[in-house]
Design a protein around this motif. Structure first.
Motif, PDB file in Angstrom:
ATOM      1  N   LEU A 293      -8.388 -18.872  -2.666  1.00 43.80           N
ATOM      2  CA  LEU A 293      -6.973 -18.567  -2.472  1.00 43.80           C
ATOM      3  C   LEU A 293      -6.520 -18.805  -1.036  1.00 43.80           C
ATOM      4  CD1 LEU A 293      -6.669 -15.351  -4.668  1.00 43.80           C
ATOM      5  CD2 LEU A 293      -5.521 -17.534  -5.074  1.00 43.80           C
TER       6      LEU A 293
ATOM      7  N   GLY B 276       7.562 -20.061  -3.996  1.00 46.29           N
ATOM      8  CA  GLY B 276       7.165 -19.200  -5.105  1.00 46.29           C
ATOM      9  C   GLY B 276       5.648 -19.120  -5.235  1.00 46.29           C
ATOM     10  N   GLU B 277       4.994 -20.255  -5.077  1.00 45.67           N
ATOM     11  CA  GLU B 277       3.530 -20.289  -5.143  1.00 45.67           C
ATOM     12  C   GLU B 277       2.914 -19.502  -3.990  1.00 45.67           C
ATOM     13  OE1 GLU B 277       1.089 -21.760  -7.458  1.00 45.67           O
ATOM     14  OE2 GLU B 277       2.945 -21.267  -8.489  1.00 45.67           O
TER      15      GLU B 277
ATOM     16  N   ARG C  22      -3.637 -21.265   0.043  1.00 50.07           N
ATOM     17  CA  ARG C  22      -2.519 -20.802   0.878  1.00 50.07           C
ATOM     18  C   ARG C  22      -2.312 -21.741   2.062  1.00 50.07           C
ATOM     19  NH1 ARG C  22       1.436 -19.530   3.543  1.00 50.07           N
ATOM     20  NH2 ARG C  22       2.133 -17.426   3.973  1.00 50.07           N
TER      21      ARG C  22
ATOM     22  N   THR D 121      -3.981  -8.043  -3.790  1.00 47.53           N
ATOM     23  CA  THR D 121      -4.663  -7.324  -4.871  1.00 47.53           C
ATOM     24  C   THR D 121      -6.171  -7.473  -4.749  1.00 47.53           C
ATOM     25  OG1 THR D 121      -2.790  -7.688  -6.341  1.00 47.53           O
ATOM     26  CG2 THR D 121      -4.893  -7.156  -7.381  1.00 47.53           C
TER      27      THR D 121
ATOM     28  N   LYS E  98       4.220 -16.910  -2.505  1.00 50.54           N
ATOM     29  CA  LYS E  98       4.372 -15.482  -2.845  1.00 50.54           C
ATOM     30  C   LYS E  98       3.322 -15.053  -3.864  1.00 50.54           C
ATOM     31  CE  LYS E  98       9.187 -14.422  -1.906  1.00 50.54           C
ATOM     32  NZ  LYS E  98      10.478 -14.003  -2.468  1.00 50.54           N
ATOM     33  N   ARG E  99       3.099 -15.893  -4.873  1.00 54.48           N
ATOM     34  CA  ARG E  99       2.121 -15.581  -5.908  1.00 54.48           C
ATOM     35  C   ARG E  99       0.713 -15.472  -5.313  1.00 54.48           C
ATOM     36  NH1 ARG E  99      -1.629 -17.823  -8.710  1.00 54.48           N
ATOM     37  NH2 ARG E  99      -1.341 -19.903  -7.852  1.00 54.48           N
ATOM     38  N   VAL E 100       0.352 -16.439  -4.473  1.00 52.74           N
ATOM     39  CA  VAL E 100      -0.976 -16.444  -3.849  1.00 52.74           C
ATOM     40  C   VAL E 100      -1.134 -15.244  -2.928  1.00 52.74           C
ATOM     41  CG1 VAL E 100      -2.462 -17.682  -2.212  1.00 52.74           C
ATOM     42  CG2 VAL E 100      -1.375 -18.919  -4.082  1.00 52.74           C
ATOM     43  N   GLU E 101      -0.107 -14.936  -2.138  1.00 49.49           N
ATOM     44  CA  GLU E 101      -0.184 -13.780  -1.241  1.00 49.49           C
ATOM     45  C   GLU E 101      -0.345 -12.479  -2.024  1.00 49.49           C
ATOM     46  OE1 GLU E 101       3.299 -14.151   1.221  1.00 49.49           O
ATOM     47  OE2 GLU E 101       2.207 -15.335   2.714  1.00 49.49           O
ATOM     48  N   GLY E 102       0.364 -12.369  -3.145  1.00 49.34           N
ATOM     49  CA  GLY E 102       0.233 -11.181  -3.985  1.00 49.34           C
ATOM     50  C   GLY E 102      -1.180 -11.041  -4.529  1.00 49.34           C
ATOM     51  N   ARG E 103      -1.742 -12.154  -4.972  1.00 45.97           N
ATOM     52  CA  ARG E 103      -3.112 -12.120  -5.495  1.00 45.97           C
ATOM     53  C   ARG E 103      -4.117 -11.800  -4.391  1.00 45.97           C
ATOM     54  NH1 ARG E 103      -6.473 -10.263  -8.640  1.00 45.97           N
ATOM     55  NH2 ARG E 103      -8.282 -11.528  -9.064  1.00 45.97           N
TER      56      ARG E 103
END
Length: 120
Positions: free
Chosen positions: A26, A85-86, A30, A96, A88-93
């Motif tokens: 990830l 958008g990608e 990123r 987590t 944001k998705r990668v940062e969220g993952r």
């Protein structure tokens, strides 16, 4: 050390290794997205500096094809939206995954202490 404890420690350690591998993947993703974002932002700035009647060419394979400036600018804007958008998705993952790694690390530590007979 009981067999159940050994198996649980082994399972948790394997989970941690999987999480670390995913985390590294990830982070690389990123970095690639950041690079794409910078490149597309630069192209977007250039489009905004161009005159409306400027000629825009798109490299398709070994051929340069004339493209409508408005269409090209719209495509870049859509690409920027997608990349953001990608990201944001990668940062969220990543967030987590970092929390999950912390929990698993604590669990591994507790298991190791239990196995060694050390009380916390």
């Amino acid at each position: 050390m009981s067999e159940a404890q050994r198996k649980r420690l082994e399972t948790e350690t394997m989970n941690m290794q999987k999480m670390q591998k995913e985390y590294q993947t990830l982070v690389a993703s990123r970095q690639q997205l950041d690079s794409q974002l910078q490149e597309n932002e630069l192209v977007d700035k250039e489009f905004k500096l161009m005159k409306d009647d400027a000629r825009v060419y798109k490299l398709t394979g070994p051929v340069l094809l004339l493209q409508d400036k408005t269409e090209a600018a719209t495509n870049v804007e859509k690409r920027l939206e997608f990349i953001r958008g990608e990201i944001k998705r990668v940062e969220g993952r990543l967030e987590t995954l970092a929390k999950d790694q912390e929990k698993t690390s604590v669990e591994i530590f507790k298991l190791q202490m239990d196995i060694q007979g050390i009380k916390q």
